[in-house]
Design a protein around this motif. Structure first.
Motif, PDB file in Angstrom:
ATOM      1  N   MET A   1      -1.299  -0.420   1.543  1.00  0.00           N
ATOM      2  CA  MET A   1      -0.155   0.397   1.189  1.00  0.00           C
ATOM      3  C   MET A   1       0.181   0.275  -0.304  1.00  0.00           C
ATOM      4  SD  MET A   1       1.573   2.522   2.793  1.00  0.00           S
ATOM      5  CE  MET A   1       3.056   3.403   2.853  1.00  0.00           C
ATOM      6  N   TRP A   2      -0.039  -0.926  -0.871  1.00  0.00           N
ATOM      7  CA  TRP A   2       0.269  -1.117  -2.287  1.00  0.00           C
ATOM      8  C   TRP A   2      -0.532  -0.146  -3.143  1.00  0.00           C
ATOM      9  CZ3 TRP A   2      -3.563  -2.121  -5.711  1.00  0.00           C
ATOM     10  CH2 TRP A   2      -4.756  -2.658  -5.221  1.00  0.00           C
ATOM     11  N   PHE A   3      -1.772   0.158  -2.723  1.00  0.00           N
ATOM     12  CA  PHE A   3      -2.625   1.053  -3.494  1.00  0.00           C
ATOM     13  C   PHE A   3      -2.024   2.456  -3.576  1.00  0.00           C
ATOM     14  CE2 PHE A   3      -6.094   4.109  -3.947  1.00  0.00           C
ATOM     15  CZ  PHE A   3      -6.675   3.640  -5.126  1.00  0.00           C
ATOM     16  N   LEU A   4      -1.485   2.936  -2.461  1.00  0.00           N
ATOM     17  CA  LEU A   4      -0.876   4.272  -2.453  1.00  0.00           C
ATOM     18  C   LEU A   4       0.341   4.331  -3.369  1.00  0.00           C
ATOM     19  CD1 LEU A   4      -1.158   5.228   1.326  1.00  0.00           C
ATOM     20  CD2 LEU A   4      -2.579   6.009  -0.582  1.00  0.00           C
ATOM     21  N   PHE A   5       1.151   3.270  -3.356  1.00  0.00           N
ATOM     22  CA  PHE A   5       2.301   3.223  -4.254  1.00  0.00           C
ATOM     23  C   PHE A   5       1.856   3.144  -5.720  1.00  0.00           C
ATOM     24  CE2 PHE A   5       4.703   1.884  -0.424  1.00  0.00           C
ATOM     25  CZ  PHE A   5       5.703   2.852  -0.487  1.00  0.00           C
TER      26      PHE A   5
END
Length: 137
Positions: A1-5
């Motif tokens: 999820m951190w990658f999408l943010f």
């Protein structure tokens, strides 16, 4: 999820540069920064209240307060410099130089946070630095 943010951050940062370059025409760069800051403050506090996170303010430690304030001062200085550079320079040259912050962040993370600085990190820094030079020359 951190990658999408993180990807969202990159997309919005790119939009910020283009929208700011158009909007800053004929406007004092410090005034433009202040206007942008007010919008960011309203949006950030709006998210705090929307997510009902305002109660957490009481549990913030003194150390966190100090470092969040210092981070805010660094952000303000960054934005003031960025808007002045954007006002007098070309976005296609200002933005790559601004992104040298990636290299500076990696070095500071290694020195102060004791994060790993691997061969991969070194190669990435060299490539980012070389790419920046190619873009601004």
């Amino acid at each position: 999820m951190w990658f999408l943010f993180a990807l969202g951050s990159a997309v919005f940062a790119a939009l910020t540069s283009i929208l700011a370059k158009i909007g800053i025409e004929g406007v004092n760069s410090n005034l433009a920064t202040a206007i942008r800051t007010v919008v960011v403050v309203v949006m950030a506090w709006g998210m705090v209240f929307l997510t009902n996170a305002q109660g957490g303010i009481k549990s913030i430690s003194q150390k966190s307060w100090i470092f969040l304030i210092l981070s805010g001062l660094a952000t303000g200085a960054s934005w003031l410099c960025y808007y002045k550079a954007l006002q007098i320079g070309e976005a296609s040259k200002v933005v790559p130089i601004d992104k040298l912050s990636v290299i500076i962040t990696l070095v500071l993370a290694f020195v102060f946070l004791h994060e790993e600085f691997s061969t991969k990190s070194l190669i990435g820094c060299i490539l980012i630095g070389a790419g920046t030079l190619v873009m601004v020359l």
